[in-house]
Enzyme design. Structure first.
Site, PDB file in Angstrom:
ATOM      1  CB  CYS A 157      -2.162   4.332   9.057  1.00  0.00           C
ATOM      2  SG  CYS A 157      -3.346   4.970  10.268  1.00  0.00           S
ATOM      3  NE  ARG A 199      -3.840   0.432   2.214  1.00  0.00           N
ATOM      4  CZ  ARG A 199      -4.389   1.041   3.247  1.00  0.00           C
ATOM      5  NH1 ARG A 199      -4.454   0.491   4.197  1.00  0.00           N
ATOM      6  NH2 ARG A 199      -5.263   2.215   2.996  1.00  0.00           N
TER       7      ARG A 199
END
Length: 301
Positions: free
Chosen positions: A259, A200
């Protein structure tokens, strides 16, 4: 029997919690179990089995601003939310109202846990610090460690408590805005650490947000790297060595964690405090807020 007691501010292990339960220390335990893909699952887990006396804290209802639904069905944060992103922080005043409603008081020791490697309970740990409440600790190893240590479990609901009057204190942890992150790009005064998994971070996959990639210049440390094979946080010396290697001479005081939505960044923030390198900043809006504006720069690879 009453013992003298210490205050726990980072981690607490099951025997320490069991000992604390035998004292007259004002104590509240929170179960924060959650599943991003099934928001009802954590509460179902809680009802099946939890530490006796534990209060359930739901990520969407209690630890995030519930927002308002637009006519097109999209949910957006309310005007007084403290951050943006997929899990916007509620205002400190609203969060204090929930703490008061469940009977939490300013003199209590809080202990938070989940079943997901401290991924979700860290949010409540950080939020209480943000409210000026230092006496909060994560149960190291979560409910699994509690069971392994012979800790008692109970199913169902807990009896409600009397309303308290939790008082909001100084912000003991630094909440960083999108504008501050943007201003700090290419500056030695800001070091971004991204807690998402490496694919990611590199922008190879993006299962949750509309844009793949990361904030330019960010370093990557997946939050799962803070735990050992037993599901507990690594020793402070090991964590310190790993973060110092990642920072490569950068000042730990410049670190801002993020995040996808400001939740799984917190194990990194907690680990730095365990390692003696904190406190550090949290960009709570995180990638989900950053990538919502196509004008903000994105890096891949």
């Amino acid at each position: 029997m009453t013992h003298s007691f210490r205050t726990y501010t980072t981690l607490i292990d099951p025997p320490q919690l069991q000992e604390l339960q035998q004292t007259d220390t004002p104590l509240m335990v929170f179960d924060c179990s959650f599943d991003l893909t099934n928001p009802a699952a954590g509460e179902e887990q809680y009802h099946r089995a939890h530490i006796p006396g534990a209060i359930y804290a739901h990520m969407d209802r209690h630890l995030s601003d519930e927002g308002v639904v637009d006519p097109d069905g999209r949910r957006r944060p309310q005007a007084d939310a403290a951050s943006g992103g997929r899990h916007p922080l509620p205002s400190r005043e609203k969060f204090a109202m929930w703490l008061s409603a469940i009977g939490f008081t300013n003199d209590m020791q809080a202990v938070v846990y989940d079943r997901q490697g401290a991924n979700y309970c860290g949010r409540l740990w950080w939020m209480l610090k943000w409210m000026g409440h230092e006496a909060v600790a994560v149960l190291d190893g979560g409910l699994q460690a509690w069971e392994s240590a012979g800790g008692a479990l109970r199913g169902g609901d807990e009896p409600s408590r009397f309303q308290s009057n939790f008082r909001v204190g100084p912000e003991h942890r630094r909440l960083v805005t999108t504008e501050q992150v943007l201003r700090g790009l290419d500056s030695r005064g800001q070091t971004i650490i991204d807690a998402r998994a490496r694919p990611r971070f590199r922008g190879e996959v993006e299962p949750l947000d509309p844009v793949a990639g990361h904030i330019p210049g960010a370093l990557n440390r997946p939050f799962t790297e803070n735990l050992g094979p037993d599901g507990r946080f690594k020793e402070p010396q090991a964590l310190r060595a790993e973060f110092e290697n990642l920072l490569a001479g950068r000042d730990p005081a410049t670190v801002v964690h993020h995040c996808g939505s400001g939740v799984s960044a917190i194990p990194n923030l907690l680990a730095m405090e365990v390692a003696g390198l904190g406190p550090t900043g949290l960009y709570a809006g995180s990638w989900s807020e950053w990538c919502s504006d196509p004008g903000r720069p994105v890096e891949r690879g």
